[in-house]
Design a protein around this motif. Structure first.
Motif, PDB file in Angstrom:
ATOM      1  N   ASP A 201       0.874  -1.098  -0.143  1.00 34.81           N
ATOM      2  CA  ASP A 201       0.091   0.044   0.011  1.00 34.81           C
ATOM      3  C   ASP A 201       0.847   1.128   0.079  1.00 34.81           C
TER       4      ASP A 201
ATOM      5  N   GLU B 255       0.546   3.727  -2.092  1.00 36.58           N
ATOM      6  CA  GLU B 255      -0.349   4.917  -2.163  1.00 36.58           C
ATOM      7  C   GLU B 255      -0.606   5.666  -0.790  1.00 36.58           C
ATOM      8  N   GLY B 256      -1.059   4.724   0.129  1.00 38.46           N
ATOM      9  CA  GLY B 256      -1.600   5.042   1.260  1.00 38.46           C
ATOM     10  C   GLY B 256      -0.327   5.625   2.024  1.00 38.46           C
ATOM     11  N   LEU B 257       0.979   4.952   1.985  1.00 40.54           N
ATOM     12  CA  LEU B 257       1.999   5.795   2.783  1.00 40.54           C
ATOM     13  C   LEU B 257       2.315   6.977   2.180  1.00 40.54           C
ATOM     14  N   GLU B 258       2.204   7.261   1.052  1.00 38.06           N
ATOM     15  CA  GLU B 258       2.501   8.426   0.293  1.00 38.06           C
ATOM     16  C   GLU B 258       1.524   9.638   0.806  1.00 38.06           C
ATOM     17  N   LYS B 259       0.389   9.069   0.932  1.00 36.45           N
ATOM     18  CA  LYS B 259      -0.577  10.352   1.336  1.00 36.45           C
ATOM     19  C   LYS B 259      -0.300  10.584   2.720  1.00 36.45           C
ATOM     20  N   THR B 260       0.091   9.444   3.789  1.00 35.03           N
ATOM     21  CA  THR B 260       0.029   9.678   4.988  1.00 35.03           C
ATOM     22  C   THR B 260       1.490  10.596   5.289  1.00 35.03           C
TER      23      THR B 260
ATOM     24  N   HIS C  10       3.299   2.287   9.433  1.00 35.94           N
ATOM     25  CA  HIS C  10       2.681   1.563   8.013  1.00 35.94           C
ATOM     26  C   HIS C  10       3.160   0.231   7.797  1.00 35.94           C
TER      27      HIS C  10
ATOM     28  N   SER D  45       1.200  -2.437   9.798  1.00 39.94           N
ATOM     29  CA  SER D  45      -0.112  -2.594   9.421  1.00 39.94           C
ATOM     30  C   SER D  45      -0.147  -3.437   8.175  1.00 39.94           C
TER      31      SER D  45
END
Length: 433
Positions: free
Chosen positions: A175, A177-182, A236, A239
């Protein structure tokens, strides 16, 4: 008729002519003798003899002319016979001894005049037995290996397609993309470092098999967000890969005394090997975060170097190592103050900072160095806003600006005002509210 026959006939003809002339001359001579015996010739007898002489001469001239014509005919290839005269034939035996075949004569004459052209042999077509109609030629059979080739191409295509799909699945497992957003939401003022870290992770996590582990070292002054970024990255990975495959190692907590450095190095190597073997069984990539790396003793750095540089088993090659340190902060501070933007500072400062760190220990020669620059006043105010929101305080802009003004800053450079301690004192300031 041969040349021998023609010469023979010509000789016979000449002999006959000479014989006739001799007979006439003899006849005339006899007449002269008779006339001699007679008494004195008269005028009539003299005129008759003169006529006989003239007639003989004319006859001789005519025969001589015929001889010349016959010789001319022989020279031209004639048969040598007189026109109008009866031809005398003699029995001849026909043989092939003196004859030359017409075809050989023709070939010899043509070969002497015009060179013969080589005759091209025509290839005879394949003849089929007559059974009412001509059979069609057999069709060429296609090789069965062609179908095997088609099958092999299809298998390779399917394998490549599955490999691409597996790469996508492997990236989706972590994930990114989720790490980048965070990271973009909670890390302030470090756009260049965040982009570099995400690029390294994206390239490394796209496949599972590697020839060396990924080692990323973040360097910068105090309060620029190194530890915060490490905590976000560890949370991250917990998870997505699980708690057991993430290790956060604080040197001052685990090994504060230098005398315990050999033992700490041995324990660290055993802990890393155990975690890596567990990740190998689960086919996942673990994360090792080493905060405050500037306090690591030489034995611990040597143990890490053996883990990341030595060619060990495959379990030790599939791992991500994150080093957080303030080593080289003087270079980062100086370079940031002399540049109006922090993005080009990362690109220009990384090679210089890596050369400096390699002199301290060879471990950083195996790492990808990412510098974190100084934070501006506006970015520090964002840290206050985030912390106050998390603690449940009303985000008053005037209050945030007042708290940010209580911090120390470097002299303004190019319209930018950089904080000396960054966001390090933000938590303490908010807790006093």
């Amino acid at each position: 008729m041969s040349d021998q026959d023609s010469s023979t006939s010509a000789s016979h003809t000449e002999g006959e002519v000479e014989g006739e002339m001799d007979e006439e001359l003899d006849g005339d001579g006899n007449g002269d003798e008779v006339r001699r015996d007679s008494p004195v010739p008269s005028f009539s007898s003299f005129s008759s003899s003169l006529h006989a002489v003239v007639r003989i001469k004319q006859k001789y001239l005519a025969m001589k002319k015929k001889r010349q014509e016959m010789a001319a005919l022989q020279a031209l290839g004639g048969d040598g016979s007189f026109s109008g005269a009866p031809r005398k034939t003699s029995p001849k035996i026909f043989t092939f001894d003196g004859l030359t075949p017409f075809s050989s004569t023709l070939s010899s004459s043509s070969s002497s005049s015009v060179p013969l052209k080589k005759k091209r042999r025509r290839k005879k077509g394949v003849l089929y037995p007559n059974r009412g109609r001509r059979r069609a030629p057999p069709k060429q059979e296609q090789s069965r290996a062609k179908y095997c080739l088609y099958l092999l191409c299809a298998i390779v295509f399917v394998q490549v397609y599955n490999a691409i799909e597996n790469l996508d699945d492997h990236v989706l497992r972590y994930d990114l993309e989720g790490l980048e957003k965070t990271l973009r939401r909670e890390v302030f003022g470090q756009q260049g470092a965040v982009d570099g870290l995400l690029a390294h992770l994206r390239d490394y996590l796209s496949t599972y098999v590697h020839n060396k582990p990924l080692v990323v070292s973040l360097h910068g002054p105090s309060g620029v967000g190194k530890s915060h970024l490490g905590r976000l990255l560890a949370a991250h990975f917990r998870s997505v890969v699980g708690e057991s495959l993430v290790l956060q190692y604080y040197v001052l907590h685990r090994c504060p005394l230098e005398a315990d450095a050999p033992r700490c190095a041995h324990d660290l190597a055993a802990l890393v090997s155990e975690t890596a073997e567990r990740a190998e069984e689960e086919e996942k990539i673990p994360l090792f975060v080493f905060d405050e790396a500037e306090h690591m003793h030489g034995e611990i750095l040597d143990a890490l170097l053996r883990l990341v540089a030595a060619e060990r088993s495959n379990a030790h090659l599939n791992a991500v190592y994150l080093l957080l340190s303030n080593l080289g902060h003087a270079h980062v501070t100086k370079h940031t103050l002399h540049n109006s933007s922090s993005v080009p500072a990362v690109e220009e400062l990384a090679p210089i900072l890596r050369d400096t760190l390699k002199k301290l220990h060879p471990l950083w020669a195996e790492a990808d160095v990412l510098p974190l620059g100084l934070l501006e006043k506006s970015q520090v105010m964002e840290c206050f806003l985030e912390e106050m929101t998390r603690e449940g305080f009303y985000p008053d802009h005037a209050n945030i600006e007042q708290l940010a003004g209580e911090l120390e800053y470097y002299p303004e450079v190019g319209g930018h005002e950089y904080a000396k301690t960054g966001c390090k004192q933000v938590v303490a300031k908010v807790n006093l509210l």
